[in-house]
Design a protein around this motif. Structure first.
Motif, PDB file in Angstrom:
ATOM      1  N   THR A  36     -28.072   9.997-128.008  1.00 25.95           N
ATOM      2  CA  THR A  36     -28.755   9.005-127.170  1.00 25.95           C
ATOM      3  C   THR A  36     -28.311   7.606-127.552  1.00 25.95           C
ATOM      4  O   THR A  36     -28.352   7.237-128.727  1.00 25.95           O
ATOM      5  CB  THR A  36     -30.287   9.112-127.340  1.00 25.95           C
ATOM      6  N   SER A  37     -27.889   6.830-126.577  1.00 25.86           N
ATOM      7  CA  SER A  37     -27.448   5.472-126.861  1.00 25.86           C
ATOM      8  C   SER A  37     -28.632   4.596-127.254  1.00 25.86           C
ATOM      9  O   SER A  37     -29.773   4.827-126.828  1.00 25.86           O
ATOM     10  CB  SER A  37     -26.743   4.876-125.643  1.00 25.86           C
ATOM     11  N   THR A  38     -28.350   3.589-128.065  1.00 25.72           N
ATOM     12  CA  THR A  38     -29.397   2.660-128.480  1.00 25.72           C
ATOM     13  C   THR A  38     -29.987   1.932-127.277  1.00 25.72           C
ATOM     14  O   THR A  38     -31.204   1.700-127.207  1.00 25.72           O
ATOM     15  CB  THR A  38     -28.827   1.640-129.477  1.00 25.72           C
ATOM     16  N   LYS A  39     -29.149   1.602-126.301  1.00 23.72           N
ATOM     17  CA  LYS A  39     -29.616   0.905-125.104  1.00 23.72           C
ATOM     18  C   LYS A  39     -30.614   1.758-124.325  1.00 23.72           C
ATOM     19  O   LYS A  39     -31.657   1.274-123.875  1.00 23.72           O
ATOM     20  CB  LYS A  39     -28.431   0.544-124.217  1.00 23.72           C
ATOM     21  N   ALA A  40     -30.311   3.057-124.157  1.00 26.37           N
ATOM     22  CA  ALA A  40     -31.211   3.950-123.424  1.00 26.37           C
ATOM     23  C   ALA A  40     -32.531   4.116-124.166  1.00 26.37           C
ATOM     24  O   ALA A  40     -33.610   4.136-123.557  1.00 26.37           O
ATOM     25  CB  ALA A  40     -30.546   5.304-123.216  1.00 26.37           C
ATOM     26  N   LEU A  41     -32.459   4.233-125.494  1.00 23.46           N
ATOM     27  CA  LEU A  41     -33.678   4.388-126.286  1.00 23.46           C
ATOM     28  C   LEU A  41     -34.541   3.128-126.200  1.00 23.46           C
ATOM     29  O   LEU A  41     -35.771   3.205-126.090  1.00 23.46           O
ATOM     30  CB  LEU A  41     -33.307   4.685-127.741  1.00 23.46           C
ATOM     31  N   LEU A  42     -33.892   1.969-126.233  1.00 21.44           N
ATOM     32  CA  LEU A  42     -34.626   0.713-126.100  1.00 21.44           C
ATOM     33  C   LEU A  42     -35.293   0.602-124.735  1.00 21.44           C
ATOM     34  O   LEU A  42     -36.416   0.115-124.621  1.00 21.44           O
ATOM     35  CB  LEU A  42     -33.675  -0.470-126.321  1.00 21.44           C
ATOM     36  N   THR A  43     -34.611   1.065-123.699  1.00 18.62           N
ATOM     37  CA  THR A  43     -35.179   1.027-122.347  1.00 18.62           C
ATOM     38  C   THR A  43     -36.454   1.870-122.282  1.00 18.62           C
ATOM     39  O   THR A  43     -37.472   1.449-121.718  1.00 18.62           O
ATOM     40  CB  THR A  43     -34.165   1.536-121.316  1.00 18.62           C
ATOM     41  N   ALA A  44     -36.411   3.070-122.873  1.00 14.19           N
ATOM     42  CA  ALA A  44     -37.597   3.937-122.895  1.00 14.19           C
ATOM     43  C   ALA A  44     -38.737   3.272-123.663  1.00 14.19           C
ATOM     44  O   ALA A  44     -39.906   3.344-123.254  1.00 14.19           O
ATOM     45  CB  ALA A  44     -37.243   5.280-123.527  1.00 14.19           C
ATOM     46  N   SER A  45     -38.416   2.619-124.774  1.00 14.99           N
ATOM     47  CA  SER A  45     -39.440   1.955-125.577  1.00 14.99           C
ATOM     48  C   SER A  45     -40.052   0.769-124.834  1.00 14.99           C
ATOM     49  O   SER A  45     -41.266   0.553-124.879  1.00 14.99           O
ATOM     50  CB  SER A  45     -38.848   1.488-126.906  1.00 14.99           C
ATOM     51  N   VAL A  46     -39.219   0.010-124.156  1.00 13.77           N
ATOM     52  CA  VAL A  46     -39.695  -1.160-123.411  1.00 13.77           C
ATOM     53  C   VAL A  46     -40.628  -0.737-122.271  1.00 13.77           C
ATOM     54  O   VAL A  46     -41.724  -1.280-122.095  1.00 13.77           O
ATOM     55  CB  VAL A  46     -38.502  -1.965-122.863  1.00 13.77           C
ATOM     56  N   LEU A  47     -40.206   0.256-121.498  1.00 11.04           N
ATOM     57  CA  LEU A  47     -41.018   0.715-120.367  1.00 11.04           C
ATOM     58  C   LEU A  47     -42.321   1.354-120.852  1.00 11.04           C
ATOM     59  O   LEU A  47     -43.394   1.103-120.294  1.00 11.04           O
ATOM     60  CB  LEU A  47     -40.218   1.701-119.518  1.00 11.04           C
ATOM     61  N   GLY A  48     -42.229   2.186-121.869  1.00 14.62           N
ATOM     62  CA  GLY A  48     -43.429   2.829-122.391  1.00 14.62           C
ATOM     63  C   GLY A  48     -44.391   1.844-123.024  1.00 14.62           C
ATOM     64  O   GLY A  48     -45.615   1.950-122.851  1.00 14.62           O
ATOM     65  N   GLY A  49     -43.868   0.877-123.766  1.00 19.17           N
ATOM     66  CA  GLY A  49     -44.726  -0.131-124.378  1.00 19.17           C
ATOM     67  C   GLY A  49     -45.490  -0.927-123.333  1.00 19.17           C
ATOM     68  O   GLY A  49     -46.682  -1.217-123.497  1.00 19.17           O
TER      69      GLY A  49
END
Length: 275
Positions: A82-95
């Motif tokens: 999993t790319s760091t960018k994709a993981l950050l996107t999931a964290s941003v949306l979920g947060g």
């Protein structure tokens, strides 16, 4: 005017108390999680409602989380494929989604849930890491015995990682207690990652979750109505986040774990007694 003097003394005492609590919370988050166990009760103790205190704690812990992420910036490794960018996107949306839930659900629901959320997070702190390590080792042994070769550590794919990260980020935006430990446990069980190796990424993802929730809290909540407690907690967390990220490299992991877990247990018990 003696009345004014008493008020000023009380405000100074509260400021110093929240400054210290913020420093401890920021250091705990940098060391391995658990800052919410200190920040939330400290803010409630100074008169803030649980919902406002939770929002203020999140806002105050953002700078410390970002500073810790900066300290670890050269040690951040991808989570599986999993790319760091994709993981950050999931964290941003979920947060953002979790923060929205906190602001839209009745405050009484959060007030009643806080002791149980603390209890859940405490259990995760106590058993999450050792359980994930045992499950990963068991999975590895079974796979090796069945195939006669060393298996791949990963048992879940990129899509599952992103869905799981999104769900954890919702929890992080709504409450946040032990969400970093949950991330480490999820990555350890699903991908067989060593917790020490993935800890820098945990801090980066926590920063993303808290930052998104903070932006929503600043716009849609009354967190800015109490600037003095927020400022005290924020300054303390900033210092604690920077110092904690360096301190964690020098102290034995067992010492840090004992401090975090003891804090969690004490605060959880006090909340149940208070309710």
């Amino acid at each position: 005017m003696p009345g004014v003097g008493r008020v000023d003394a009380r405000q100074v005492a509260e400021f110093l108390f929240l400054l210290l609590a913020g420093a401890v919370a920021g250091a705990l988050n940098a060391a391995g999680g658990g800052g919410t166990f200190v920040a939330l009760p400290a803010l409630v103790a100074t008169g803030l409602s649980p919902v406002t205190a939770n929002a203020a704690a999140t806002v105050a812990l953002v700078p410390g989380a970002l500073v810790s992420a900066w300290v670890y910036r050269r040690e951040v490794l991808p989570i599986g494929t999993t790319s760091t960018k994709a993981l950050l996107t999931a964290s941003v949306l979920g947060g953002g989604a979790g923060a929205a839930l906190l602001l839209t659900l009745p405050s009484e629901s959060f007030d009643a849930a806080v002791p149980w959320l603390l209890a859940f997070a405490t259990i995760v702190l106590a058993f999450g890491r050792p359980l994930s390590a045992k499950l990963s080792a068991l999975r590895q042994r079974r796979a090796t015995a069945g195939s006669g070769s060393v298996p791949s550590a990963a048992i879940i794919g990129t899509r599952t990682i992103l869905i799981g990260q999104f769900i954890l980020a919702i929890y992080g935006g709504y409450f946040g207690g032990a969400v970093g430990i949950l991330m480490l446990a999820f990555w350890s069980i699903g991908l067989g990652l060593d917790t020490a190796t993935s800890n820098p990424m945990r801090i980066v993802q926590l920063g993303a979750v808290y930052l998104t929730a903070t932006l929503l809290f600043l716009v849609a909540s009354d967190v800015l109505a109490e600037p003095l407690p927020l400022a005290a907690m924020l300054v303390g967390a900033l210092a604690g986040g920077y110092g904690g990220a360096h301190l964690v490299r020098r102290l034995p992991p067992g010492v840090l774990r004992t401090v975090v877990l003891t804090t969690a247990v004490v605060m959880t018990v006090l909340y149940f007694l208070r309710g």
